[in-house]
Scaffold this motif. Sequence first.
Motif, short mmCIF file in Angstrom:
data_model
loop_
_atom_site.label_atom_id
_atom_site.label_comp_id
_atom_site.label_asym_id
_atom_site.label_seq_id
_atom_site.Cartn_x
_atom_site.Cartn_y
_atom_site.Cartn_z
N GLU A 258 0.83 -1.21 0.00
CA GLU A 258 0.00 0.00 0.00
C GLU A 258 0.87 1.26 0.00
N GLU A 259 2.02 1.19 0.63
CA GLU A 259 2.91 2.36 0.66
C GLU A 259 3.50 2.64 -0.73
N THR B 71 2.44 1.53 -3.72
CA THR B 71 1.42 1.84 -4.74
C THR B 71 0.73 3.16 -4.40
N ASP B 72 0.88 3.62 -3.15
CA ASP B 72 0.25 4.83 -2.66
C ASP B 72 -1.27 4.74 -2.76
N GLU B 73 -1.79 3.57 -2.38
CA GLU B 73 -3.23 3.31 -2.43
C GLU B 73 -3.60 2.40 -1.26
N CYS C 22 -4.66 -3.65 -6.71
CA CYS C 22 -4.39 -2.20 -6.78
C CYS C 22 -4.82 -1.72 -8.16
N GLY D 60 -1.42 2.40 -9.85
CA GLY D 60 -0.71 2.20 -8.58
C GLY D 60 0.49 1.28 -8.77
N ARG E 182 3.12 3.23 -10.54
CA ARG E 182 3.74 4.16 -9.59
C ARG E 182 4.77 3.44 -8.73
N ALA F 187 8.74 4.04 -8.39
CA ALA F 187 9.43 4.23 -7.11
C ALA F 187 10.68 3.35 -7.06
#
Lengths: 328, 328
Positions: free
Chosen positions: B169-170, B172-174, B191, B195, B198, B202
């Motif tokens: 979740e961190e 994918t920022d979701e 996701c 995501g 993304r 990263a």
Amino acid sequence: MRSAKLIELWRGGQRESLHRGHAVVCDRRGVVEAWGEPSRIIFPRSSCKMIQALPLVESGAADAAGLTERHLALACASHSGARMHVSAVGDWLNTVGLSEADLRCGSHMPRDRDENRRLTCSDESPCQLHNNCSGKHAGFLTLNQHLRGGPDYVDADHPIQQAVKTAFEEVTDEISPGYGIDGCSAPNWSCSLEGLGRAMAAFANPGSDRRGRAMKRLVDAMRAHPELVAGEGRACTLLMRAMGGHVAAKTGAEAVFVAILPEQGLGVALKIADGGTRAAEAAITAILVHLGVLDRAQPAVQTFLTGPIRNWRGIVTGEMRTAPGFPA
Amino acid sequence: MRSAKLIELWRGGQRESLHRGHAVVCDRRGVVEAWGEPSRIIFPRSSCKMIQALPLVESGAADAAGLTERHLALACASHSGARMHVSAVGDWLNTVGLSEADLRCGSHMPRDRDENRRLTCSDESPCQLHNNCSGKHAGFLTLNQHLRGGPDYVDADHPIQQAVKTAFEEVTDEISPGYGIDGCSAPNWSCSLEGLGRAMAAFANPGSDRRGRAMKRLVDAMRAHPELVAGEGRACTLLMRAMGGHVAAKTGAEAVFVAILPEQGLGVALKIADGGTRAAEAAITAILVHLGVLDRAQPAVQTFLTGPIRNWRGIVTGEMRTAPGFPA
């Protein structure tokens, strides 16, 4: 008009994958039910082998060579290359004075597990008899002997393939836009999905003329010998068995599937747009249940449609579903 | 927004099949190029193994167990179950005082031809080390020893999987909508495609903090050991080799593919809607050529995209094409 959503794969309560496609049910007058675009041009691939076998029977070549119902089933087959299939086609060629070397289908490893293992572990190469289309090609060769044609019977302008083209255009009631070369090197003529469905309906409603008698013999051969048309574990074989021999069903590469329902006078044809075989098998299963000829309680329905899908530890991970509106 | 036409198959001058899907290219700020629907929710499946391996490295467990770059590559792998893979994972488990019996991934026949043949012909069953995910599971087990967790490390509420969820979740920022059970029995968090893209961006732009250092080690391990990440003949291995180790690429079941381009600071993620692997391999090849990191003259481009497609006799029967507008 565009493709319709037909088969979905679900995992963890979410739809993971989706197969779109086209499907028609036809009676002798035309389309009675459709999903997607009936006019979509497709290659029927191996689903039209019973059409490709029409000249073999209509010409009298099959009778002249003493072919039985088993031979006709093999002519319509995409078999698994089991010993049973390989030896039957080999014997057929011997009977008409030909051999494996006369085939033009090429060789590939058989799908049949036992024969695949035998070849793998003995370091033996597969021969052309193992090719899933070897029965169709034995039919071409038998007709070719009858017509005294040249050896390159897979050339599109060879009399064999021209006879196939004529029959194909007559039963689809269309002029084919052209052909592609199939995996087995034979030309495969394209048609609309509706044309293929019309052809299957013609097979389901055979007349009493020469063509109708040939159609009936081929459909009866497929229904009587499901194990020759495909092989153990295969969709055509299991679905035909599950329908007690009342219906003929045949798959084609790139996710084509057809069915011939003589008692209902119906023909079915479908093509999954992406060529995914799992979805073609699921979609034909759904349509056959929908048409009332396949009992939803049959194990084959679970195998090809209702799952569930399990992983390597036997845990249920997901399921296949028909998309909303398909087939009803 | 809906899926885009990505990959076509042609035969005899006619389009025979079509794969639709979704793809994104992201930089550290977000999507820079997209086809289809970036917000489509997907299961990344094995394409996110480098995310699932983050807690192993970030926790210090990898260093405490003395894991090398080869171990980290295996933690990110969907390997072919060749002797090389099986013995490396077996040795890894021994090193940390564990064994094959501690795995919870289940067994399946390996894709590696030699090892598959060895098992088939000796009537030997595959073990859990042959599972393509055994390296990921060895990573889970190594982290689990470090955290002193219970043996059922694939339960979704087990500390291992909760650590994976947090990392997922961190990066994918979701907030993940949920999970499905993967083929190897581990939870696979869903996701958006965006995501996942993304997250890959990263990994391509790692910071100097603990997470960034872990990301860099995992990407470097994948790029240095393409033969461990998949195996001979496989798309991930051949594509990474063809790009000279500059880019990491990883496939996932049901036709997901991702790539990490550290020198460009880009991440790529794609999902073929129908789950067709051939199209995922073709589409990632097309995007990597499009982004200038894969030379069109490389044999891998021919293998996975430009073909041509030949039949059993070596005759060209068709070709794969990118659909108009994809990737440029």
